[in-house]
Design an enzyme around this catalytic site. Structure first.
Site, PDB file in Angstrom:
ATOM      1  N   HIS A 134      17.830  -3.345   5.075  1.00 25.85           N
ATOM      2  CA  HIS A 134      16.657  -2.418   5.325  1.00 25.85           C
ATOM      3  C   HIS A 134      17.034  -1.059   4.568  1.00 25.85           C
ATOM      4  O   HIS A 134      16.063  -0.506   4.032  1.00 25.85           O
ATOM      5  CB  HIS A 134      16.626  -2.121   6.695  1.00 25.85           C
ATOM      6  CG  HIS A 134      15.936  -3.080   7.399  1.00 25.85           C
ATOM      7  ND1 HIS A 134      15.152  -2.807   8.754  1.00 25.85           N
ATOM      8  CD2 HIS A 134      15.739  -4.384   7.352  1.00 25.85           C
ATOM      9  CE1 HIS A 134      14.827  -3.881   9.227  1.00 25.85           C
ATOM     10  NE2 HIS A 134      15.133  -5.079   8.260  1.00 25.85           N
TER      11      HIS A 134
ATOM     12  N   LYS B  22      -1.041   3.853  -1.362  1.00 20.42           N
ATOM     13  CA  LYS B  22      -1.391   2.403  -1.529  1.00 20.42           C
ATOM     14  C   LYS B  22      -0.462   1.283  -1.695  1.00 20.42           C
ATOM     15  O   LYS B  22      -0.218   0.900  -2.824  1.00 20.42           O
ATOM     16  CB  LYS B  22      -2.363   2.523  -3.023  1.00 20.42           C
ATOM     17  CG  LYS B  22      -3.332   1.065  -2.920  1.00 20.42           C
ATOM     18  CD  LYS B  22      -4.169   1.444  -4.131  1.00 20.42           C
ATOM     19  CE  LYS B  22      -5.104   0.298  -4.212  1.00 20.42           C
ATOM     20  NZ  LYS B  22      -6.104   0.137  -3.639  1.00 20.42           N
TER      21      LYS B  22
ATOM     22  N   TYR C 114       0.498  -0.605  -5.235  1.00 19.33           N
ATOM     23  CA  TYR C 114      -0.192  -1.544  -6.215  1.00 19.33           C
ATOM     24  C   TYR C 114      -1.498  -0.623  -6.528  1.00 19.33           C
ATOM     25  O   TYR C 114      -1.896   0.513  -5.987  1.00 19.33           O
ATOM     26  CB  TYR C 114      -0.608  -2.688  -5.671  1.00 19.33           C
ATOM     27  CG  TYR C 114      -1.583  -2.435  -4.420  1.00 19.33           C
ATOM     28  CD1 TYR C 114      -3.090  -3.130  -4.894  1.00 19.33           C
ATOM     29  CD2 TYR C 114      -1.499  -2.213  -3.193  1.00 19.33           C
ATOM     30  CE1 TYR C 114      -4.133  -3.034  -3.729  1.00 19.33           C
ATOM     31  CE2 TYR C 114      -2.529  -2.212  -2.287  1.00 19.33           C
ATOM     32  CZ  TYR C 114      -3.756  -2.482  -2.768  1.00 19.33           C
ATOM     33  OH  TYR C 114      -4.729  -2.492  -1.663  1.00 19.33           O
TER      34      TYR C 114
ATOM     35  N   ARG D 262      -2.518   7.700  -9.375  1.00 19.67           N
ATOM     36  CA  ARG D 262      -2.249   7.271  -8.123  1.00 19.67           C
ATOM     37  C   ARG D 262      -1.091   6.378  -7.678  1.00 19.67           C
ATOM     38  O   ARG D 262      -0.399   6.512  -6.677  1.00 19.67           O
ATOM     39  CB  ARG D 262      -3.692   6.967  -7.514  1.00 19.67           C
ATOM     40  CG  ARG D 262      -3.453   6.802  -5.969  1.00 19.67           C
ATOM     41  CD  ARG D 262      -4.825   6.271  -5.282  1.00 19.67           C
ATOM     42  NE  ARG D 262      -5.500   4.912  -5.967  1.00 19.67           N
ATOM     43  CZ  ARG D 262      -6.642   4.616  -5.400  1.00 19.67           C
ATOM     44  NH1 ARG D 262      -7.117   5.068  -4.355  1.00 19.67           N
ATOM     45  NH2 ARG D 262      -6.823   3.316  -5.819  1.00 19.67           N
TER      46      ARG D 262
ATOM     47  N   LEU E  65      -7.197   6.184   2.533  1.00 22.54           N
ATOM     48  CA  LEU E  65      -6.727   6.061   1.097  1.00 22.54           C
ATOM     49  C   LEU E  65      -8.136   6.849   0.428  1.00 22.54           C
ATOM     50  O   LEU E  65      -9.157   6.209   0.452  1.00 22.54           O
ATOM     51  CB  LEU E  65      -6.598   4.726   0.617  1.00 22.54           C
ATOM     52  CG  LEU E  65      -6.346   4.556  -0.784  1.00 22.54           C
ATOM     53  CD1 LEU E  65      -5.111   4.984  -1.024  1.00 22.54           C
ATOM     54  CD2 LEU E  65      -6.402   3.043  -1.343  1.00 22.54           C
TER      55      LEU E  65
ATOM     56  N   ARG F 218      19.486  -8.386   0.600  1.00 24.11           N
ATOM     57  CA  ARG F 218      18.568  -8.004   1.727  1.00 24.11           C
ATOM     58  C   ARG F 218      19.351  -6.955   2.729  1.00 24.11           C
ATOM     59  O   ARG F 218      20.126  -7.348   3.334  1.00 24.11           O
ATOM     60  CB  ARG F 218      18.046  -9.433   2.597  1.00 24.11           C
ATOM     61  CG  ARG F 218      16.880  -8.814   3.359  1.00 24.11           C
ATOM     62  CD  ARG F 218      16.393 -10.090   4.141  1.00 24.11           C
ATOM     63  NE  ARG F 218      15.157  -9.859   4.782  1.00 24.11           N
ATOM     64  CZ  ARG F 218      15.025  -9.149   5.933  1.00 24.11           C
ATOM     65  NH1 ARG F 218      15.966  -8.654   6.525  1.00 24.11           N
ATOM     66  NH2 ARG F 218      13.723  -9.119   6.426  1.00 24.11           N
TER      67      ARG F 218
ATOM     68  N   GLU G 163     -12.169   4.426   7.811  1.00 22.72           N
ATOM     69  CA  GLU G 163     -12.339   3.713   6.304  1.00 22.72           C
ATOM     70  C   GLU G 163     -12.684   2.300   6.736  1.00 22.72           C
ATOM     71  O   GLU G 163     -12.233   1.765   7.798  1.00 22.72           O
ATOM     72  CB  GLU G 163     -11.504   4.282   5.473  1.00 22.72           C
ATOM     73  CG  GLU G 163     -10.138   3.615   5.557  1.00 22.72           C
ATOM     74  CD  GLU G 163      -8.982   3.783   4.762  1.00 22.72           C
ATOM     75  OE1 GLU G 163      -9.357   4.225   3.754  1.00 22.72           O
ATOM     76  OE2 GLU G 163      -7.861   3.811   4.986  1.00 22.72           O
TER      77      GLU G 163
END
Length: 285
Positions: free
Chosen positions: A103, A148, A33, A52, A205, A101, A181
């Site tokens: 993995h 991110k 995101y 990014r 990040l 569903r 961070e």
């Protein structure tokens, strides 16, 4: 008031927007995101955020078949169609897509792309003037913090822990006492006139605001990217954090220990002014 969301090719009213229960973002947090600040309807550093986003998608092997220009075009359309205040933020999310569903995943999945506007979120001037307190927390996140990802559970729990301790932000510390961070910010210290922040690695990040502030700091002061310890943090002359929504925010207390004189320092104040001047210049968007 009309609020519009974009979902993989369609513009719909936000309260009617939906995704499949089998979307891998919903089931696994399998996605990435970005949040881009809006000033009078204009995206601040939109290109950098879109780049990014694309890079984050590539790093988790999502085949995002959108260019920066494609993403810009969609974003502008969302902004144009929405009645919401144009000084909020644009939220963008990409998931791997919809599949039964499992993995394991297929590279043929069509990614889900979502965009919509978030309301304005600004800090009162009193907080900026007085500064905030933070607490340090053990870093229990995964080893790819440079991506991110929407997998934010460790950050959410750490942020909640900081809040319950009466702090504005939580700061992640590695197992060898290196300051990394914040739960939603980057952190800088000032010592003997030198501004220091953790170098860009997979441990943090690298925020868009962090990069801007670091360049402004290099132009005006001495600034370096170097790991620094928890002891360095406690003994700093000044501390500040940066993010898209927090901008440049002074820290006056860490783990109950006063930083410097316990007030927002002169270097932090000047960088705050420089950053505000920077983002007020249309040429820098």
């Amino acid at each position: 008031m009309k609020e519009i969301a974009y979902i993989s090719g369609d513009f719909v009213e936000l309260d009617k927007a939906s995704i499949s229960l089998e979307d891998r973002g919903f089931q696994f947090g399998d996605g990435v995101y970005e949040v881009i600040k809006l000033y009078d309807g204009i995206l601040f550093k939109g290109e950098e955020h879109f780049k990014r986003l694309i890079n984050s998608a590539e790093l988790i092997r999502i085949n995002l078949d959108y260019s920066v220009e494609d993403l810009k075009e969609i974003a502008f359309e969302v902004i144009k169609r929405s009645d919401k205040n144009k000084s909020g933020s644009l939220y963008i999310q990409v998931t791997r897509g919809v599949a039964p569903r499992d993995h394991n995943f297929s590279y043929t999945l069509e990614p889900t792309l979502v965009m919509y506007l978030l309301p304005p979120k600004s800090l009162p001037n009193e907080i900026r003037e007085k500064g905030v307190s933070v607490v340090t927390l053990v870093d229990n996140r995964w080893g790819c913090c440079n991506i991110k990802t929407i997998n934010l559970l460790p950050n959410i729990l750490a942020s909640q822990e900081a809040s319950e301790k009466g702090a504005f932000e939580g700061i992640f510390i590695s197992d060898n006492d290196i300051v990394l961070e914040g739960t939603g910010s980057n952190i800088f210290i000032v010592k003997d006139g030198v501004i220091i922040t953790h170098p860009v690695t997979n441990k943090i990040l690298s925020g868009i605001t962090r990069e801007i502030v670091f360049e402004l700091a290099r132009e005006r002061f001495s600034a370096v990217e170097d790991p620094f310890s928890l002891e360095d943090l406690y003994n700093a002359d000044e501390v500040f954090i940066t993010s898209t929504t927090k901008e440049v925010l002074g820290v006056v207390e860490v783990d109950g220990k006063k930083i410097g004189d316990g007030v927002v320092g002169d270097v932090t104040k000047e960088l705050n002014v420089l950053y505000r001047e920077y983002k007020s210049n249309p040429d820098n968007f």
